[in-house]
Enzyme design. Structure first.
Site, PDB file in Angstrom:
ATOM      1  CB  VAL A 179     -13.389  -3.080   1.059  1.00 38.14           C
ATOM      2  CG1 VAL A 179     -12.908  -1.665   1.371  1.00 38.14           C
ATOM      3  CG2 VAL A 179     -14.143  -3.106  -0.270  1.00 38.14           C
ATOM      4  CB  THR A 218      -0.881  -0.003   1.269  1.00 38.70           C
ATOM      5  OG1 THR A 218      -1.750  -1.132   1.212  1.00 38.70           O
ATOM      6  CG2 THR A 218      -1.703   1.265   1.383  1.00 38.70           C
ATOM      7  N   GLY A 271      -4.898  -5.145   6.697  1.00 44.69           N
ATOM      8  CA  GLY A 271      -6.050  -4.266   6.656  1.00 44.69           C
ATOM      9  C   GLY A 271      -7.166  -4.619   7.614  1.00 44.69           C
TER      10      GLY A 271
END
Length: 365
Positions: free
Chosen positions: A254, A225, A279
């Protein structure tokens, strides 16, 4: 001048010389000769009270946690490519700030450079889903009024961070997802691409490895990321984050990057933060806003708050990662619980620092 005054002055001079001599032999403290203006600084010590990495910082970027390079496995050309990638992003943001532009515009400009660079897991070079497709996420937040915009699961936007900024500035919403986000970006005039634009051989091989079709099978959790934080001439903060997600992730998954308060947060009174790592853990721990709350309501300074969230709290939830954090006074820190974190920053006086090797950013710092 009295005899006692003279002795005090001599003692001060001797002390200054001793400090200068000590600094002269610190390994890795010199500016790299083949990259004028770019310093590879040693990481701050993790022992004792956490302290910031730097002060007077105007913009900082990261290229992902868990992706720091090892010197023994890295060629000079590879090192240069990563340092140059981070430096180009920093300079893109610096150009905006030097012209009196906003911190939001600076973070967008920096992220766009990283999204266009196939070395990083955002835009070109994004990782593959389990169905061999690409779905990208991004977010932007403005510290002056807590305005934010984000997109999730886009499949045809060349620069998702620009779509996120448009959501913030042109709609009454915060987060658009999937086909609706792609359609909005296209209607707004942003460049669109087909899925093959994001393809790189490196990411394809990572997918094959994750699926067990090449040697070294097992799930690959790519954490490349990208993110940026900045403070402008009006002392307004901004943060932005962009990602291709995890290699072999389920279609529709997501992570934290497009979620305000998890992967991205900015508030002038506290901090601008962009996170990278596992995440799901950052989502469950509300990582970025928790950092801000520790400063605002817990009385922590930036370095102590960032260390508590990244090193003490999140690993207990079962994941690791890192964050770049900047306040309106230019205090910057980049703690992480992963093996390493690619990142860099640029100060008010133009000093540019990049950190790409694991030994430049040791874990638990």
């Amino acid at each position: 001048m009295t005899r006692n005054s003279a002795r005090r002055l001599m003692g001060m001079a001797a002390g200054a010389l001793s400090v200068a001599a000590l600094l002269a032999v610190v390994p890795g403290s010199a500016v790299s000769a083949d990259r004028p203006g770019t310093a590879a600084e040693p990481a701050a010590q993790a022992k004792g009270k956490p302290r910031p990495d730097a002060r007077h910082v105007v913009i900082a970027v990261h290229g992902g946690a868990g992706t720091a390079l090892k010197r023994e496995d890295t060629t000079p050309a590879q090192e240069k490519a990563y340092r140059d990638g981070l430096a180009e992003a920093l300079r893109a943001g610096q150009k905006i700030l030097a012209k009196g532009g906003s911190s939001v515009a600076a973070t967008e400009a920096a992220i766009r450079r990283l999204e266009d660079n196939p070395l990083f897991n955002a835009g070109k070079g994004a990782v593959f889903n389990e169905d061999a497709g690409h779905e990208l996420d991004a977010s932007v937040m403005r510290g002056s009024d807590l305005a934010a915009g984000a997109v999730a699961g886009v499949r045809h936007v060349r620069n998702p961070v620009s779509a996120a900024r448009l959501v913030m500035e042109k709609t009454k919403h915060v987060l658009l997802a999937g086909q609706g986000a792609d359609d909005f970006a296209a209607r707004s005039g942003l460049p669109t691409v087909t899925q093959d634009y994001y393809w790189t051989e490196k990411r394809w091989q990572e997918l094959m490895k994750a699926k067990g079709r090449v040697k070294g099978s097992g799930e690959t959790l790519t954490q490349g990321t990208v993110g940026a934080v900045a403070v402008d001439g009006k002392r307004n903060l901004a943060a932005a984050t962009s990602t291709g997600g995890l290699t072999n992730k389920m279609a529709g998954r997501v992570g934290d990057s497009p979620v305000v308060g998890a992967g991205t947060y900015a508030k002038n009174a506290t901090v601008a933060a962009s996170a990278t790592g596992a995440g799901e853990v950052f989502l469950r721990g509300a990582a970025a806003v928790t950092l801000s709350h520790l400063i605002e309501f817990g009385g922590r300074d930036l370095a102590t708050a960032a260390y508590e969230v990244l090193v003490e709290r999140l690993p207990k939830l079962g994941g690791t990662g890192g964050v770049i954090a900047l306040n309106a006074q230019g205090v910057f820190d980049a703690p992480h619980s992963s093996e390493g974190m690619l990142h860099g920053y640029l100060t008010e006086d133009g000093r540019l620092v990049t950190k790409v090797f694991a030994d430049e950013t040791p874990a638990n710092r």
